[in-house]
Design a protein around this motif. Structure first.
Motif, PDB file in Angstrom:
ATOM      1  N   LEU A  79       0.791  -1.267   0.028  1.00  0.00           N
ATOM      2  CA  LEU A  79       0.036   0.080   0.132  1.00  0.00           C
ATOM      3  C   LEU A  79       0.714   1.324  -0.132  1.00  0.00           C
ATOM      4  N   ALA A  80       1.855   1.281   0.681  1.00  0.00           N
ATOM      5  CA  ALA A  80       2.829   2.306   0.933  1.00  0.00           C
ATOM      6  C   ALA A  80       3.383   2.714  -0.288  1.00  0.00           C
ATOM      7  N   HIS A  81       3.793   1.726  -1.201  1.00  0.00           N
ATOM      8  CA  HIS A  81       4.309   1.796  -2.331  1.00  0.00           C
ATOM      9  C   HIS A  81       3.273   2.204  -3.544  1.00  0.00           C
ATOM     10  N   ARG A  82       2.103   2.287  -3.128  1.00  0.00           N
ATOM     11  CA  ARG A  82       0.983   2.390  -4.414  1.00  0.00           C
ATOM     12  C   ARG A  82       0.894   1.311  -5.449  1.00  0.00           C
ATOM     13  N   GLN A  83       1.308   0.289  -4.735  1.00  0.00           N
ATOM     14  CA  GLN A  83       1.184  -1.014  -5.852  1.00  0.00           C
ATOM     15  C   GLN A  83      -0.377  -1.379  -5.821  1.00  0.00           C
ATOM     16  N   ILE A  84      -1.167  -1.113  -4.852  1.00  0.00           N
ATOM     17  CA  ILE A  84      -2.442  -1.612  -5.002  1.00  0.00           C
ATOM     18  C   ILE A  84      -3.662  -0.408  -5.394  1.00  0.00           C
ATOM     19  N   PHE A  85      -3.343   0.874  -5.093  1.00  0.00           N
ATOM     20  CA  PHE A  85      -4.085   2.077  -5.465  1.00  0.00           C
ATOM     21  C   PHE A  85      -2.878   2.993  -5.992  1.00  0.00           C
ATOM     22  N   THR A  86      -3.495   3.596  -7.121  1.00  0.00           N
ATOM     23  CA  THR A  86      -2.613   4.609  -7.640  1.00  0.00           C
ATOM     24  C   THR A  86      -2.477   5.890  -7.014  1.00  0.00           C
ATOM     25  N   ARG A  87      -3.545   6.259  -6.060  1.00  0.00           N
ATOM     26  CA  ARG A  87      -3.741   7.551  -5.628  1.00  0.00           C
ATOM     27  C   ARG A  87      -3.487   7.571  -4.246  1.00  0.00           C
ATOM     28  N   ARG A  88      -2.892   8.586  -3.676  1.00  0.00           N
ATOM     29  CA  ARG A  88      -2.337   8.780  -2.366  1.00  0.00           C
ATOM     30  C   ARG A  88      -3.385   8.377  -1.320  1.00  0.00           C
ATOM     31  N   GLY A  89      -4.507   9.047  -1.379  1.00  0.00           N
ATOM     32  CA  GLY A  89      -5.662   9.017  -0.489  1.00  0.00           C
ATOM     33  C   GLY A  89      -5.859   7.460  -0.043  1.00  0.00           C
ATOM     34  N   PRO A  90      -6.242   6.707  -1.019  1.00  0.00           N
ATOM     35  CA  PRO A  90      -6.759   5.282  -0.666  1.00  0.00           C
ATOM     36  C   PRO A  90      -5.533   4.442   0.215  1.00  0.00           C
ATOM     37  N   SER A  91      -4.195   4.709  -0.413  1.00  0.00           N
ATOM     38  CA  SER A  91      -3.077   4.288  -0.079  1.00  0.00           C
ATOM     39  C   SER A  91      -2.831   4.484   1.150  1.00  0.00           C
ATOM     40  N   GLU A  92      -2.937   5.988   1.742  1.00  0.00           N
ATOM     41  CA  GLU A  92      -2.716   6.126   3.117  1.00  0.00           C
ATOM     42  C   GLU A  92      -3.868   5.452   3.925  1.00  0.00           C
ATOM     43  N   THR A  93      -5.042   5.540   3.662  1.00  0.00           N
ATOM     44  CA  THR A  93      -6.177   5.151   4.627  1.00  0.00           C
ATOM     45  C   THR A  93      -5.804   3.693   4.771  1.00  0.00           C
ATOM     46  N   GLY A  94      -5.564   2.967   3.754  1.00  0.00           N
ATOM     47  CA  GLY A  94      -5.399   1.503   3.765  1.00  0.00           C
ATOM     48  C   GLY A  94      -4.240   1.394   4.802  1.00  0.00           C
ATOM     49  N   GLY A  95      -3.289   2.072   4.247  1.00  0.00           N
ATOM     50  CA  GLY A  95      -1.858   1.658   5.141  1.00  0.00           C
ATOM     51  C   GLY A  95      -2.224   1.922   6.679  1.00  0.00           C
ATOM     52  N   ARG A  96      -3.023   2.808   6.986  1.00  0.00           N
ATOM     53  CA  ARG A  96      -3.348   3.280   8.167  1.00  0.00           C
ATOM     54  C   ARG A  96      -4.209   1.973   8.979  1.00  0.00           C
ATOM     55  N   ILE A  97      -5.177   1.767   8.317  1.00  0.00           N
ATOM     56  CA  ILE A  97      -5.913   0.637   8.877  1.00  0.00           C
ATOM     57  C   ILE A  97      -5.234  -0.604   9.202  1.00  0.00           C
ATOM     58  N   VAL A  98      -4.464  -1.021   7.922  1.00  0.00           N
ATOM     59  CA  VAL A  98      -3.766  -2.280   8.017  1.00  0.00           C
ATOM     60  C   VAL A  98      -2.435  -2.067   9.096  1.00  0.00           C
ATOM     61  N   GLY A  99      -1.797  -0.974   8.971  1.00  0.00           N
ATOM     62  CA  GLY A  99      -0.426  -0.901   9.896  1.00  0.00           C
ATOM     63  C   GLY A  99      -1.098  -0.629  11.303  1.00  0.00           C
ATOM     64  N   ASN A 100      -1.530   0.737  11.549  1.00  0.00           N
ATOM     65  CA  ASN A 100      -1.758   1.251  12.792  1.00  0.00           C
ATOM     66  C   ASN A 100      -2.670   0.263  13.531  1.00  0.00           C
ATOM     67  N   LEU A 101      -3.796   0.218  12.977  1.00  0.00           N
ATOM     68  CA  LEU A 101      -4.877  -0.515  13.597  1.00  0.00           C
ATOM     69  C   LEU A 101      -4.641  -1.805  13.803  1.00  0.00           C
ATOM     70  N   GLY A 102      -4.342  -2.554  12.693  1.00  0.00           N
ATOM     71  CA  GLY A 102      -4.119  -3.911  12.586  1.00  0.00           C
ATOM     72  C   GLY A 102      -2.976  -4.766  13.257  1.00  0.00           C
ATOM     73  N   ILE A 103      -1.922  -3.952  13.088  1.00  0.00           N
ATOM     74  CA  ILE A 103      -0.775  -4.785  13.802  1.00  0.00           C
ATOM     75  C   ILE A 103       0.016  -3.542  14.617  1.00  0.00           C
ATOM     76  N   GLY A 104      -0.287  -2.546  14.737  1.00  0.00           N
ATOM     77  CA  GLY A 104       0.255  -1.830  15.742  1.00  0.00           C
ATOM     78  C   GLY A 104       1.561  -1.093  15.414  1.00  0.00           C
ATOM     79  N   MET A 105       1.692  -0.855  13.850  1.00  0.00           N
ATOM     80  CA  MET A 105       2.858  -0.246  13.389  1.00  0.00           C
ATOM     81  C   MET A 105       2.516   1.016  12.737  1.00  0.00           C
ATOM     82  N   SER A 106       3.297   2.202  13.255  1.00  0.00           N
ATOM     83  CA  SER A 106       2.793   3.356  12.607  1.00  0.00           C
ATOM     84  C   SER A 106       2.922   3.350  11.012  1.00  0.00           C
ATOM     85  N   TYR A 107       1.910   3.583  10.215  1.00  0.00           N
ATOM     86  CA  TYR A 107       2.277   3.784   8.793  1.00  0.00           C
ATOM     87  C   TYR A 107       3.032   4.974   8.646  1.00  0.00           C
ATOM     88  N   GLY A 108       2.852   6.087   8.946  1.00  0.00           N
ATOM     89  CA  GLY A 108       3.448   7.173   8.894  1.00  0.00           C
ATOM     90  C   GLY A 108       5.244   7.207   9.220  1.00  0.00           C
TER      91      GLY A 108
END
Length: 339
Positions: A79-108
Protein backbone atom coordinates in the motif's frame (compact mmCIF):
# COMPACT_ATOMS: atom_id res chain seq x y z
CA UNK A 1 9.45 8.46 -11.13
CA UNK A 2 13.19 8.49 -10.18
CA UNK A 3 15.37 11.16 -11.67
CA UNK A 4 17.36 8.46 -13.49
CA UNK A 5 14.42 7.99 -15.82
CA UNK A 6 15.82 10.66 -18.09
CA UNK A 7 15.90 10.21 -21.82
CA UNK A 8 18.79 8.00 -22.83
CA UNK A 9 19.81 6.82 -19.34
CA UNK A 10 20.45 3.15 -18.64
CA UNK A 11 17.42 3.06 -16.37
CA UNK A 12 15.22 4.73 -19.01
CA UNK A 13 16.01 1.98 -21.50
CA UNK A 14 15.25 -0.68 -18.92
CA UNK A 15 12.01 1.04 -17.96
CA UNK A 16 10.93 1.03 -21.61
CA UNK A 17 11.35 -2.75 -21.75
CA UNK A 18 9.48 -3.25 -18.49
CA UNK A 19 6.61 -1.02 -19.56
CA UNK A 20 6.39 -2.73 -22.95
CA UNK A 21 5.99 -6.04 -21.14
CA UNK A 22 2.99 -4.61 -19.26
CA UNK A 23 4.59 -5.12 -15.86
CA UNK A 24 3.66 -1.70 -14.41
CA UNK A 25 -0.08 -2.35 -14.81
CA UNK A 26 -2.13 -2.72 -11.63
CA UNK A 27 -3.41 -6.16 -10.56
CA UNK A 28 -6.74 -5.47 -8.82
CA UNK A 29 -7.85 -9.10 -9.02
CA UNK A 30 -4.67 -10.35 -7.37
CA UNK A 31 -4.85 -7.84 -4.54
CA UNK A 32 -8.57 -8.39 -3.97
CA UNK A 33 -7.88 -12.10 -3.50
CA UNK A 34 -4.78 -11.48 -1.39
CA UNK A 35 -6.47 -8.96 0.91
CA UNK A 36 -9.45 -11.29 1.29
CA UNK A 37 -7.29 -14.28 2.22
CA UNK A 38 -5.12 -12.33 4.66
CA UNK A 39 -8.23 -10.77 6.21
CA UNK A 40 -9.83 -14.21 6.59
CA UNK A 41 -6.65 -15.58 8.18
CA UNK A 42 -6.62 -12.66 10.62
CA UNK A 43 -10.27 -13.25 11.53
CA UNK A 44 -9.76 -17.02 11.80
CA UNK A 45 -6.79 -16.56 14.13
CA UNK A 46 -8.71 -14.37 16.55
CA UNK A 47 -11.80 -16.60 16.28
CA UNK A 48 -9.65 -19.59 17.28
CA UNK A 49 -8.23 -17.51 20.14
CA UNK A 50 -11.72 -16.79 21.51
CA UNK A 51 -12.94 -20.36 20.97
CA UNK A 52 -9.98 -22.02 22.72
CA UNK A 53 -10.03 -19.90 25.86
CA UNK A 54 -7.67 -21.11 28.58
CA UNK A 55 -5.63 -23.68 26.69
CA UNK A 56 -1.97 -24.27 25.93
CA UNK A 57 -2.96 -24.56 22.27
CA UNK A 58 -3.15 -20.77 22.42
CA UNK A 59 0.60 -20.75 21.83
CA UNK A 60 0.00 -22.38 18.43
CA UNK A 61 -2.55 -19.63 17.73
CA UNK A 62 0.09 -17.08 18.75
CA UNK A 63 2.53 -18.55 16.20
CA UNK A 64 -0.13 -18.49 13.50
CA UNK A 65 -1.07 -14.88 14.24
CA UNK A 66 2.63 -13.92 14.22
CA UNK A 67 2.79 -15.09 10.61
CA UNK A 68 -0.51 -13.35 9.79
CA UNK A 69 0.83 -10.08 11.24
CA UNK A 70 3.85 -10.48 8.95
CA UNK A 71 1.54 -10.86 5.96
CA UNK A 72 -0.37 -7.76 7.06
CA UNK A 73 2.93 -5.87 7.23
CA UNK A 74 3.61 -6.93 3.63
CA UNK A 75 0.18 -5.62 2.60
CA UNK A 76 0.97 -2.31 4.33
CA UNK A 77 4.28 -2.24 2.45
CA UNK A 78 2.54 -2.67 -0.92
CA UNK A 79 0.00 0.00 0.00
CA UNK A 80 2.80 2.42 0.89
CA UNK A 81 4.41 1.90 -2.51
CA UNK A 82 1.05 2.44 -4.26
CA UNK A 83 1.14 -1.01 -5.77
CA UNK A 84 -2.53 -1.51 -4.95
CA UNK A 85 -4.03 1.97 -5.46
CA UNK A 86 -2.54 4.66 -7.71
CA UNK A 87 -3.86 7.54 -5.58
CA UNK A 88 -2.30 8.67 -2.30
CA UNK A 89 -5.56 8.96 -0.35
CA UNK A 90 -6.73 5.33 -0.56
CA UNK A 91 -3.14 4.12 -0.10
CA UNK A 92 -2.68 6.11 3.12
CA UNK A 93 -6.10 5.17 4.47
CA UNK A 94 -5.49 1.49 3.77
CA UNK A 95 -1.97 1.71 5.17
CA UNK A 96 -3.15 3.23 8.45
CA UNK A 97 -5.96 0.68 8.84
CA UNK A 98 -3.67 -2.29 8.18
CA UNK A 99 -0.55 -0.88 9.86
CA UNK A 100 -1.70 1.21 12.82
CA UNK A 101 -4.98 -0.49 13.64
CA UNK A 102 -4.21 -4.00 12.41
CA UNK A 103 -0.71 -4.68 13.71
CA UNK A 104 0.21 -1.66 15.85
CA UNK A 105 2.88 -0.24 13.53
CA UNK A 106 2.76 3.42 12.52
CA UNK A 107 2.25 3.81 8.79
CA UNK A 108 3.64 7.37 8.84
CA UNK A 109 6.77 6.39 10.77
CA UNK A 110 7.48 3.41 8.54
CA UNK A 111 6.76 5.37 5.36
CA UNK A 112 9.28 8.08 6.30
CA UNK A 113 11.94 5.52 7.20
CA UNK A 114 11.37 3.28 4.19
CA UNK A 115 11.34 6.16 1.70
CA UNK A 116 14.80 7.23 2.90
CA UNK A 117 15.99 3.63 2.60
CA UNK A 118 14.80 3.37 -1.01
CA UNK A 119 16.46 6.65 -1.97
CA UNK A 120 19.87 5.63 -0.60
CA UNK A 121 20.02 1.87 0.05
CA UNK A 122 22.99 0.73 2.15
CA UNK A 123 24.40 4.26 2.46
CA UNK A 124 25.81 4.40 5.98
CA UNK A 125 24.91 8.06 6.55
CA UNK A 126 21.62 8.23 4.63
CA UNK A 127 19.92 4.84 4.92
CA UNK A 128 18.26 4.47 8.34
CA UNK A 129 18.36 0.67 7.97
CA UNK A 130 22.19 0.59 8.22
CA UNK A 131 22.74 3.29 10.80
CA UNK A 132 24.15 1.93 14.08
CA UNK A 133 21.68 1.23 16.84
CA UNK A 134 22.19 -1.98 18.78
CA UNK A 135 23.95 -3.56 15.80
CA UNK A 136 26.82 -2.18 13.74
CA UNK A 137 26.89 -2.64 9.99
CA UNK A 138 30.51 -1.76 9.16
CA UNK A 139 33.90 -1.84 10.83
CA UNK A 140 33.95 1.95 10.86
CA UNK A 141 30.69 1.95 12.86
CA UNK A 142 32.14 -0.72 15.15
CA UNK A 143 35.19 1.39 15.97
CA UNK A 144 32.93 4.31 16.94
CA UNK A 145 30.48 2.18 18.95
CA UNK A 146 29.97 2.76 22.68
CA UNK A 147 27.84 1.26 25.41
CA UNK A 148 25.40 -1.53 24.50
CA UNK A 149 26.18 -1.53 20.74
CA UNK A 150 29.86 -2.00 21.60
CA UNK A 151 29.06 -5.08 23.71
CA UNK A 152 26.46 -6.56 21.34
CA UNK A 153 28.60 -5.84 18.27
CA UNK A 154 31.25 -8.32 19.41
CA UNK A 155 28.75 -11.18 19.23
CA UNK A 156 26.13 -9.75 16.88
CA UNK A 157 26.14 -12.57 14.32
CA UNK A 158 25.26 -15.12 17.01
CA UNK A 159 22.79 -12.78 18.68
CA UNK A 160 21.04 -11.70 15.49
CA UNK A 161 18.18 -14.24 15.50
CA UNK A 162 17.57 -13.94 19.26
CA UNK A 163 17.42 -10.16 18.84
CA UNK A 164 14.84 -10.55 16.08
CA UNK A 165 12.42 -11.97 18.65
CA UNK A 166 12.28 -8.43 20.06
CA UNK A 167 11.77 -6.71 16.71
CA UNK A 168 7.98 -6.77 16.97
CA UNK A 169 8.17 -4.92 20.29
CA UNK A 170 10.70 -2.52 18.78
CA UNK A 171 8.31 -1.64 15.95
CA UNK A 172 5.56 -0.80 18.46
CA UNK A 173 7.86 1.34 20.62
CA UNK A 174 9.35 3.15 17.60
CA UNK A 175 5.84 3.84 16.27
CA UNK A 176 4.77 5.49 19.53
CA UNK A 177 7.98 7.51 19.79
CA UNK A 178 7.51 8.74 16.21
CA UNK A 179 4.26 10.47 17.17
CA UNK A 180 6.43 13.32 18.52
CA UNK A 181 8.50 13.64 15.36
CA UNK A 182 7.97 16.77 13.21
CA UNK A 183 7.71 14.75 9.99
CA UNK A 184 4.66 12.84 11.24
CA UNK A 185 1.45 13.76 9.44
CA UNK A 186 -2.00 13.16 10.90
CA UNK A 187 -0.39 12.30 14.23
CA UNK A 188 -3.67 12.39 16.14
CA UNK A 189 -5.21 9.89 13.78
CA UNK A 190 -2.05 7.77 13.82
CA UNK A 191 -1.96 7.85 17.62
CA UNK A 192 -5.66 7.09 18.01
CA UNK A 193 -5.41 4.05 15.74
CA UNK A 194 -2.22 2.81 17.42
CA UNK A 195 -3.60 3.04 20.94
CA UNK A 196 -6.90 1.49 19.86
CA UNK A 197 -4.89 -1.48 18.62
CA UNK A 198 -2.86 -1.75 21.84
CA UNK A 199 -5.94 -1.44 24.05
CA UNK A 200 -7.97 -4.03 22.11
CA UNK A 201 -5.01 -6.43 21.84
CA UNK A 202 -4.09 -6.34 25.54
CA UNK A 203 -7.72 -6.41 26.67
CA UNK A 204 -8.33 -9.54 24.57
CA UNK A 205 -5.28 -11.29 26.01
CA UNK A 206 -5.85 -10.50 29.66
CA UNK A 207 -9.64 -10.89 29.64
CA UNK A 208 -9.62 -14.26 27.89
CA UNK A 209 -6.44 -15.79 29.34
CA UNK A 210 -4.97 -16.02 32.84
CA UNK A 211 -2.02 -13.62 33.33
CA UNK A 212 0.76 -16.18 32.87
CA UNK A 213 -0.69 -17.59 29.66
CA UNK A 214 -1.50 -14.09 28.40
CA UNK A 215 2.14 -13.06 28.84
CA UNK A 216 3.32 -16.26 27.13
CA UNK A 217 0.95 -15.59 24.21
CA UNK A 218 2.19 -12.00 24.00
CA UNK A 219 5.84 -13.00 23.83
CA UNK A 220 5.40 -15.92 21.39
CA UNK A 221 3.18 -13.87 19.10
CA UNK A 222 5.53 -10.87 18.98
CA UNK A 223 8.63 -13.09 18.74
CA UNK A 224 7.29 -14.98 15.71
CA UNK A 225 6.21 -11.69 14.15
CA UNK A 226 9.68 -10.19 14.65
CA UNK A 227 11.60 -13.22 13.37
CA UNK A 228 9.30 -13.47 10.35
CA UNK A 229 9.79 -9.79 9.47
CA UNK A 230 13.55 -10.18 9.88
CA UNK A 231 13.49 -13.20 7.60
CA UNK A 232 11.71 -11.13 4.98
CA UNK A 233 13.78 -7.94 5.09
CA UNK A 234 17.29 -8.73 6.34
CA UNK A 235 18.45 -10.98 3.44
CA UNK A 236 17.70 -8.20 0.93
CA UNK A 237 20.67 -5.89 1.64
CA UNK A 238 22.77 -7.10 4.58
CA UNK A 239 26.18 -8.15 3.35
CA UNK A 240 25.87 -6.26 0.08
CA UNK A 241 28.20 -3.31 -0.71
CA UNK A 242 27.69 -0.20 1.40
CA UNK A 243 28.18 3.43 0.41
CA UNK A 244 29.59 6.34 2.39
CA UNK A 245 30.12 10.09 1.96
CA UNK A 246 29.70 11.33 -1.59
CA UNK A 247 29.53 7.88 -3.16
CA UNK A 248 26.43 7.95 -5.32
CA UNK A 249 26.26 5.77 -8.45
CA UNK A 250 23.46 6.36 -10.94
CA UNK A 251 19.99 5.16 -9.97
CA UNK A 252 20.16 1.77 -11.68
CA UNK A 253 23.55 0.81 -10.24
CA UNK A 254 22.72 2.24 -6.81
CA UNK A 255 19.73 -0.08 -6.55
CA UNK A 256 21.17 -3.20 -8.21
CA UNK A 257 24.60 -3.25 -6.57
CA UNK A 258 23.26 -2.86 -3.02
CA UNK A 259 20.45 -5.43 -3.30
CA UNK A 260 20.34 -9.22 -3.23
CA UNK A 261 17.69 -11.45 -4.78
CA UNK A 262 16.63 -14.70 -3.14
CA UNK A 263 15.82 -17.56 -5.50
CA UNK A 264 12.73 -19.67 -4.94
CA UNK A 265 9.37 -20.70 -6.31
CA UNK A 266 5.89 -19.34 -5.80
CA UNK A 267 5.87 -20.44 -2.14
CA UNK A 268 8.93 -18.25 -1.55
CA UNK A 269 7.14 -15.38 -3.29
CA UNK A 270 4.13 -15.92 -1.02
CA UNK A 271 6.08 -16.13 2.23
CA UNK A 272 8.40 -13.21 1.41
CA UNK A 273 5.73 -11.11 -0.28
CA UNK A 274 7.69 -10.92 -3.53
CA UNK A 275 10.49 -9.03 -1.77
CA UNK A 276 12.83 -11.91 -2.56
CA UNK A 277 12.95 -10.10 -5.94
CA UNK A 278 14.54 -7.17 -4.14
CA UNK A 279 16.52 -5.82 -7.09
CA UNK A 280 13.39 -5.47 -9.19
CA UNK A 281 11.43 -4.00 -6.28
CA UNK A 282 14.07 -1.32 -5.70
CA UNK A 283 14.19 -0.43 -9.38
CA UNK A 284 10.38 -0.32 -9.71
CA UNK A 285 8.89 0.27 -6.22
CA UNK A 286 5.34 0.76 -7.51
CA UNK A 287 5.37 -2.44 -9.58
CA UNK A 288 2.71 -4.86 -8.25
CA UNK A 289 4.49 -7.68 -6.43
CA UNK A 290 3.08 -10.50 -8.63
CA UNK A 291 4.93 -8.95 -11.61
CA UNK A 292 8.35 -8.96 -9.95
CA UNK A 293 9.11 -12.57 -10.93
CA UNK A 294 8.60 -11.78 -14.62
CA UNK A 295 10.55 -8.52 -14.33
CA UNK A 296 13.50 -10.46 -12.90
CA UNK A 297 14.20 -12.13 -16.25
CA UNK A 298 14.27 -8.79 -18.08
CA UNK A 299 16.38 -7.02 -15.45
CA UNK A 300 18.90 -9.84 -15.14
CA UNK A 301 19.43 -9.98 -18.91
CA UNK A 302 19.75 -6.19 -19.11
CA UNK A 303 22.31 -6.09 -16.30
CA UNK A 304 24.32 -8.74 -18.15
CA UNK A 305 24.27 -6.53 -21.25
CA UNK A 306 25.60 -3.59 -19.22
CA UNK A 307 28.10 -5.64 -17.25
CA UNK A 308 26.43 -4.68 -13.96
CA UNK A 309 26.76 -7.43 -11.29
CA UNK A 310 23.39 -8.97 -10.43
CA UNK A 311 23.54 -10.94 -7.19
CA UNK A 312 21.10 -13.75 -6.55
CA UNK A 313 21.34 -16.64 -4.11
CA UNK A 314 19.26 -19.18 -2.22
CA UNK A 315 17.54 -18.31 1.06
CA UNK A 316 20.01 -20.19 3.28
CA UNK A 317 23.00 -18.71 1.45
CA UNK A 318 21.48 -15.23 1.77
CA UNK A 319 21.44 -15.65 5.54
CA UNK A 320 24.98 -17.03 5.49
CA UNK A 321 26.18 -13.95 3.65
CA UNK A 322 24.29 -11.59 5.97
CA UNK A 323 25.63 -13.26 9.12
CA UNK A 324 29.17 -13.39 7.71
CA UNK A 325 28.92 -9.64 7.11
CA UNK A 326 27.80 -9.08 10.69
CA UNK A 327 30.77 -11.09 11.97
CA UNK A 328 33.15 -9.10 9.77
CA UNK A 329 31.63 -5.76 10.81
CA UNK A 330 32.07 -6.61 14.50
CA UNK A 331 35.68 -7.79 14.13
CA UNK A 332 37.30 -4.57 15.51
CA UNK A 333 35.26 -4.93 18.72
CA UNK A 334 36.42 -8.52 19.24
CA UNK A 335 40.03 -7.45 18.68
CA UNK A 336 39.60 -4.66 21.24
CA UNK A 337 38.08 -7.13 23.69
CA UNK A 338 41.06 -9.44 23.37
CA UNK A 339 43.39 -6.49 23.89
Amino acid sequence: MPRARQSGSDFARLYTRIEAAGLMRRRPGHYTLRLTLVGLAFAAGWAAFLALGESRWQLAVACFLGLVFGQLALVAHDLAHRQIFTRRGPSETGGRIVGNLGIGMSYGWWMNKHTRHHANPNHEELDPDVQPDILVWSQQQARAAKGLPRFVGRHQAGLFFPLLTLEGFNLHVSSVRALREPHMKRRRLEGALLFTHFAAYLAALFLVLPPGLALAFLFVHQAVFGVYLGSIFAPNHKGMPTLTGQERPDFLRRQVLTSRNVRGGYLTDLMLGGLNHQIEHHLFPSMPSPHLRRARVIVREYCAELGVPYHETGLIDSWREALAHLREAGAPLRETGRG
